[in-house]
Design a protein around this motif. Sequence first.
Motif, PDB file in Angstrom:
ATOM      1  N   GLY A 130       0.770  -1.232   0.000  1.00 45.28           N
ATOM      2  CA  GLY A 130       0.000   0.000   0.000  1.00 45.28           C
ATOM      3  C   GLY A 130       0.800   1.280   0.000  1.00 45.28           C
ATOM      4  O   GLY A 130       0.276   2.332  -0.355  1.00 45.28           O
ATOM      5  N   THR A 131       2.077   1.234   0.391  1.00 39.99           N
ATOM      6  CA  THR A 131       2.920   2.432   0.390  1.00 39.99           C
ATOM      7  C   THR A 131       4.319   2.073  -0.087  1.00 39.99           C
ATOM      8  O   THR A 131       4.751   0.919   0.007  1.00 39.99           O
ATOM      9  N   LEU A 132       5.031   3.092  -0.558  1.00 41.29           N
ATOM     10  CA  LEU A 132       6.402   2.873  -1.004  1.00 41.29           C
ATOM     11  C   LEU A 132       7.314   2.520   0.160  1.00 41.29           C
ATOM     12  O   LEU A 132       8.210   1.676   0.035  1.00 41.29           O
TER      13      LEU A 132
ATOM     14  N   ARG B  52      -0.979   8.352  -6.644  1.00 41.96           N
ATOM     15  CA  ARG B  52      -0.255   8.608  -5.404  1.00 41.96           C
ATOM     16  C   ARG B  52      -1.002   9.638  -4.570  1.00 41.96           C
ATOM     17  O   ARG B  52      -1.534  10.615  -5.093  1.00 41.96           O
ATOM     18  N   ASP B  53      -1.066   9.399  -3.274  1.00 41.11           N
ATOM     19  CA  ASP B  53      -1.446  10.449  -2.336  1.00 41.11           C
ATOM     20  C   ASP B  53      -0.526  10.341  -1.124  1.00 41.11           C
ATOM     21  O   ASP B  53       0.386   9.527  -1.099  1.00 41.11           O
ATOM     22  N   THR B  54      -0.760  11.143  -0.120  1.00 39.83           N
ATOM     23  CA  THR B  54       0.179  11.204   1.006  1.00 39.83           C
ATOM     24  C   THR B  54       0.124   9.960   1.872  1.00 39.83           C
ATOM     25  O   THR B  54       1.057   9.698   2.629  1.00 39.83           O
ATOM     26  N   ARG B  55      -0.933   9.195   1.810  1.00 34.23           N
ATOM     27  CA  ARG B  55      -1.100   8.054   2.716  1.00 34.23           C
ATOM     28  C   ARG B  55      -0.995   6.697   2.027  1.00 34.23           C
ATOM     29  O   ARG B  55      -0.539   5.731   2.624  1.00 34.23           O
ATOM     30  N   LYS B  56      -1.441   6.590   0.786  1.00 38.93           N
ATOM     31  CA  LYS B  56      -1.558   5.264   0.192  1.00 38.93           C
ATOM     32  C   LYS B  56      -1.379   5.321  -1.307  1.00 38.93           C
ATOM     33  O   LYS B  56      -1.712   6.322  -1.952  1.00 38.93           O
ATOM     34  N   MET B  57      -0.828   4.248  -1.844  1.00 37.33           N
ATOM     35  CA  MET B  57      -0.735   4.070  -3.287  1.00 37.33           C
ATOM     36  C   MET B  57      -1.979   3.306  -3.732  1.00 37.33           C
ATOM     37  O   MET B  57      -2.204   2.155  -3.322  1.00 37.33           O
ATOM     38  N   VAL B  58      -2.808   3.932  -4.561  1.00 38.92           N
ATOM     39  CA  VAL B  58      -4.058   3.325  -5.010  1.00 38.92           C
ATOM     40  C   VAL B  58      -3.898   2.890  -6.454  1.00 38.92           C
ATOM     41  O   VAL B  58      -3.569   3.704  -7.333  1.00 38.92           O
ATOM     42  N   ALA B  59      -4.087   1.589  -6.715  1.00 39.80           N
ATOM     43  CA  ALA B  59      -3.886   1.067  -8.069  1.00 39.80           C
ATOM     44  C   ALA B  59      -4.904   1.661  -9.029  1.00 39.80           C
ATOM     45  O   ALA B  59      -6.092   1.780  -8.718  1.00 39.80           O
ATOM     46  N   THR B  60      -4.424   2.026 -10.205  1.00 35.66           N
ATOM     47  CA  THR B  60      -5.320   2.439 -11.282  1.00 35.66           C
ATOM     48  C   THR B  60      -5.961   1.187 -11.893  1.00 35.66           C
ATOM     49  O   THR B  60      -5.626   0.048 -11.527  1.00 35.66           O
ATOM     50  N   GLU B  61      -6.856   1.416 -12.837  1.00 36.61           N
ATOM     51  CA  GLU B  61      -7.485   0.277 -13.508  1.00 36.61           C
ATOM     52  C   GLU B  61      -6.428  -0.572 -14.207  1.00 36.61           C
ATOM     53  O   GLU B  61      -6.457  -1.801 -14.139  1.00 36.61           O
ATOM     54  N   ARG B  62      -5.453   0.090 -14.864  1.00 34.45           N
ATOM     55  CA  ARG B  62      -4.367  -0.644 -15.512  1.00 34.45           C
ATOM     56  C   ARG B  62      -3.518  -1.389 -14.493  1.00 34.45           C
ATOM     57  O   ARG B  62      -3.071  -2.515 -14.736  1.00 34.45           O
ATOM     58  N   GLY B  63      -3.290  -0.762 -13.331  1.00 38.29           N
ATOM     59  CA  GLY B  63      -2.512  -1.418 -12.284  1.00 38.29           C
ATOM     60  C   GLY B  63      -3.198  -2.660 -11.760  1.00 38.29           C
ATOM     61  O   GLY B  63      -2.563  -3.696 -11.529  1.00 38.29           O
TER      62      GLY B  63
END
Length: 308
Positions: free
Chosen positions: A17-19, A51-62
Amino acid sequence: MINLEWFRTFKVIYEAGTLSAAAKDLFISQPGVSLHLSSLESFAGHRLFDRDTRKMVATERGTMLYNFIIDHMNKLEEAEHIFRRKSKAEKPTVSVGMSMEIFQHVLEAHITDLPFNLVTRFGDCPQMLQDLNNGTLDLILTTLKGTQHNLDYRPFNTEKIILICGNQTDTREFEELLSQDNRPALREWLNNQVWYTTAYDMEYLKNFWSASFEALPSFRPKYVVPSFASILRCMSNSKGFAVVPDFLCGKELAEKGIKLAWDGSPAVENTLYFAKRKNTAYPDEIKYLEDILNKNWPVDEQVLSLLD
């Protein structure tokens, strides 16, 4: 050319969920994680995460990419675990397949004393043979011999399959029919009784029935429970019938919570084999386990006296 490590990094980012969490799981720096991800996105031509400050949210392609690679990545990680060279200081890990009952009765009490790591799996014989052949198991206890040429079988014991019943079961009519060897009447009488079986394996019941009556059971067991141990607990001081291996019943027969109804005619016996790959990487560890199982296999005089 694409680097397969980019896929591993992508998978961990997706799941963590995060880097920063991904960097911790992969034991690399966060800039290294960012570099892998940006390289993969450049190769794919699409953004894979928002990307946001708290979590990496997968795109549809991701999400599409993750669903496409996850099974392959898991297979590669399993291969990495199985085939990587072990350091001399690291304890070997041996994977063993057997029935839950054999593990509980024979091996469980000794695993804390093993000089190596142990992974135990429970399952049916065909699946365990397949897992042994493909390298995910190192030793199995099986009543079935497969056709794989790279497997070695060594007989080590037998189990006799017997018919038992709860001590509250009225067996007078059954015993009379048995004394007359009236097989059709015996079969009909047993068809109308309360039966227990296990959820994962009805082969014991089928084999006993086929040997005694030259037919498969025509009834549906009333109670299907997780294991033979569950059957013995449920039947103790109660009513009902079940077909079980003899070595499991000594304590319950001695305590008279159950009774031996019939040892079958002809008797049904299974040979138990140690099976391993001929080129096993763990010959000493496997020999250690075989010695424990041979030494501690239960030989119950109560059962033997009833079967004689």
